[in-house]
Design an enzyme around this catalytic site. Structure first.
Site, PDB file in Angstrom:
ATOM      1  NE  ARG A  86      -2.991   0.132   3.238  1.00  0.00           N
ATOM      2  CZ  ARG A  86      -2.543   0.585   4.419  1.00  0.00           C
ATOM      3  NH1 ARG A  86      -2.228   1.856   4.579  1.00  0.00           N
ATOM      4  NH2 ARG A  86      -2.438  -0.232   5.443  1.00  0.00           N
ATOM      5  CE1 TYR A 139     -16.124  10.620 -16.144  1.00  0.00           C
ATOM      6  CE2 TYR A 139     -15.781  10.580 -13.774  1.00  0.00           C
ATOM      7  CZ  TYR A 139     -16.126   9.935 -14.949  1.00  0.00           C
ATOM      8  OH  TYR A 139     -16.471   8.616 -14.907  1.00  0.00           O
ATOM      9  CG  ASP A 211      -9.524  14.996 -15.334  1.00  0.00           C
ATOM     10  OD1 ASP A 211      -8.855  14.379 -16.195  1.00  0.00           O
ATOM     11  OD2 ASP A 211     -10.509  14.503 -14.754  1.00  0.00           O
ATOM     12  CE  LYS A 236     -12.502   6.844 -18.533  1.00  0.00           C
ATOM     13  NZ  LYS A 236     -12.809   8.133 -17.916  1.00  0.00           N
TER      14      LYS A 236
HETATM   15  C1  LIG Z   1     -13.272   8.607 -16.686  1.00  0.00           C
HETATM   16  C2  LIG Z   1     -12.846   9.922 -16.193  1.00  0.00           C
HETATM   17  C3  LIG Z   1     -12.571  10.140 -14.843  1.00  0.00           C
HETATM   18  C4  LIG Z   1     -12.766   9.060 -13.797  1.00  0.00           C
HETATM   19  O1  LIG Z   1     -11.860   8.024 -13.982  1.00  0.00           O
HETATM   20  P1  LIG Z   1     -12.136   6.495 -13.515  1.00  0.00           P
HETATM   21  O2  LIG Z   1     -10.875   5.822 -13.908  1.00  0.00           O
HETATM   22  O3  LIG Z   1     -13.362   6.020 -14.230  1.00  0.00           O
HETATM   23  O4  LIG Z   1     -12.342   6.557 -12.041  1.00  0.00           O
HETATM   24  C5  LIG Z   1     -12.138  11.383 -14.456  1.00  0.00           C
HETATM   25  N1  LIG Z   1     -11.997  12.386 -15.343  1.00  0.00           N
HETATM   26  C6  LIG Z   1     -12.245  12.219 -16.653  1.00  0.00           C
HETATM   27  C7  LIG Z   1     -12.064  13.364 -17.576  1.00  0.00           C
HETATM   28  C8  LIG Z   1     -12.692  10.988 -17.133  1.00  0.00           C
HETATM   29  O5  LIG Z   1     -12.958  10.832 -18.424  1.00  0.00           O
END
Ligand SMILES: *Cc1c(COP(=O)(O)O)cnc(C)c1O
Length: 420
Positions: A86, A139, A211, A236
């Site tokens: 962890r 998001y 982000d 992604k």
């Molecule tokens: C999918 C996404 C998230 C969240 O990510 P997870 O891996 O699904 O928890 C956050 N920000 C953006 C822009 C996303 O497309």
């Protein structure tokens, strides 16, 4: 110990950053000048024990030493090494080093999801009563996290239309501690001026979190424009094949140590197998994103000329209201294209159900093309007025172009458009 490590085993102040400083003193392997070389080699070395060219997966949760003192030196006294996964794991450490180099930061933390990275980052830098300025195009999971949880814990959250810098400035108070931005952003691929908002954050000494999931480090490096902490959903483009749920932060070593301290106790760290799949996925990141960019541009141009398509949102189109800003802060315009077909959400549904190659699924940044329609798959919780306010008009489609051949994708779109 054969790995170049960026890690910090301990979570009290006395040992913060020790592992990181040591790693920096080690001679950096030649990573090449270009990102296409870095994605392959950054953070990795040929294993000197086995000579394997691929980073090994170390699934150990606990690590044994010859003496109790040696173990305690690692766990308590900041000596470089691993004691409990962890706090730090060799495979995760390799992933963290790789993504830190690609995003031009000093250090990273690997998380079990993008949401874990975002929630842990906010929790690290905020205390109840603090004010946060957040883009209203964030998001939906981030919006939910803030509205459902942070609000009731006593945080004050201001959602702003971040396409205008003034909207951010207007919400600044003496309690503003964090600014969270994201672009290109859901649903209309709108942008914010990353650098201008960075200057606002700097003036008031607020933490600037960004982000960068949609752009990936190939198309945009927010740290170049003054961002403190880049967050990613590794799920992604970074891992890229729809087979990993993961997240990451990239920042200075000092910020990383603080985020890591929170991560140790919130516990949502990245598993070794997911780290390994992400390391593997990132090796083709530049090749894939170039293809996503090429497909995105070609498809946006095709849709723009099609009589049954009313609106097309893509930062690479001259008609995008922020195309000039896109050229300034992006190196490529990405694989996400949004558009409106026909006259109604029913037309959008008919179009979506007629697609053959393009899959009807959520998420993005996959090798496979994925599409969703408002009215049947996304924004179902929004009222018509709320949808209009953020640019979702009837027949809205969100499309994540995959890496298939663009001619097949265009043919698929064309035959589905004929059905409405
Ligand atoms: C999918 C996404 C998230 C969240 O990510 P997870 O891996 O699904 O928890 C956050 N920000 C953006 C822009 C996303 O497309």
């Amino acid at each position: 110990m054969y790995l170049v490590l960026i890690m910090n085993q301990k979570s009290d102040d006395s040992s913060r950053g020790i592992g990181v400083k040591k790693a920096k003193e080690e001679k950096q392997e030649d990573l090449g000048k270009h990102i296409g070389t870095k994605v392959v080699h950054a953070g990795e070395k040929t294993n000197p024990l086995t000579h394997g060219v691929v980073t090994s997966i170390d699934l150990s949760t606990t690590f044994a030493y010859d003496t109790a003192k040696e173990w305690a030196d690692v766990f308590y006294h900041g000596k470089q090494g691993f004691a409990y996964s962890r706090h730090g794991n060799p495979t995760r450490a390799t992933f963290e080093k790789k993504i830190a180099i690609l995003e031009k930061g000093e250090a990273s933390v690997g998380f079990s999801s993008g949401m874990a990275a975002i929630a842990t980052t906010f929790s690290t830098f905020l205390s109840p009563g603090d004010e946060i300025i957040v883009t209203d195009r964030c998001y939906p999971g981030t919006r939910h996290l803030l509205n459902q949880y942070f609000k009731k814990w006593g945080f004050i959250i201001h959602f702003v239309d971040s396409t205008k810098n003034d909207n951010v400035s207007k919400k600044i108070t003496k309690n503003t501690k964090l600014i969270h931005m994201e672009c290109p952003a859901n649903p209309t691929l709108s942008l914010c001026d990353i650098e201008a908002i960075g200057k606002i954050a700097k003036e008031i000494n607020a933490k600037y979190v960004f982000d960068n999931t949609f752009a990936s480090p190939i198309n945009q490096n927010p740290i170049d424009f003054g961002v403190d902490v880049v967050v990613h959903s590794v799920t992604k483009y970074l891992s890229g094949h729809s087979d990993v749920l993961g997240g990451a932060t990239v920042s200075t070593t000092a910020d990383r140590d603080e985020i890591m301290n929170t991560a140790v106790y919130f516990g949502g760290v990245m598993a070794p197998f997911d780290a390994w799949l992400s390391i593997r996925g990132i090796k083709t990141l530049e090749v894939r994103v170039k293809r996503h960019n090429e497909n995105g541009q070609a498809i946006a141009e095709f849709l723009e000329d099609h009589p049954k398509v009313r609106e097309v949102y893509y930062p690479g189109l001259k008609s995008h209201p922020q195309h000039k800003l896109a050229k300034k802060q992006m190196k490529g315009f990405g694989g996400m294209v949004s558009f409106c077909v026909g006259k109604s959400d029913d037309d959008g549904g008919t179009f979506l159900n007629s697609l053959k190659i393009i899959k009807k699924a959520s998420s993005l940044g996959s090798t496979s093309s994925l599409a969703q329609a408002s009215g049947s798959m996304i924004y179902l919780e929004f009222t018509e007025e709320e949808k209009r306010a953020i640019g979702i008009n009837p027949g809205f489609i969100r499309f994540s172009t995959g890496i298939e051949d663009k001619n097949d994708l265009i043919e698929d779109l064309e035959q589905a458009l004929k059905k409405i």
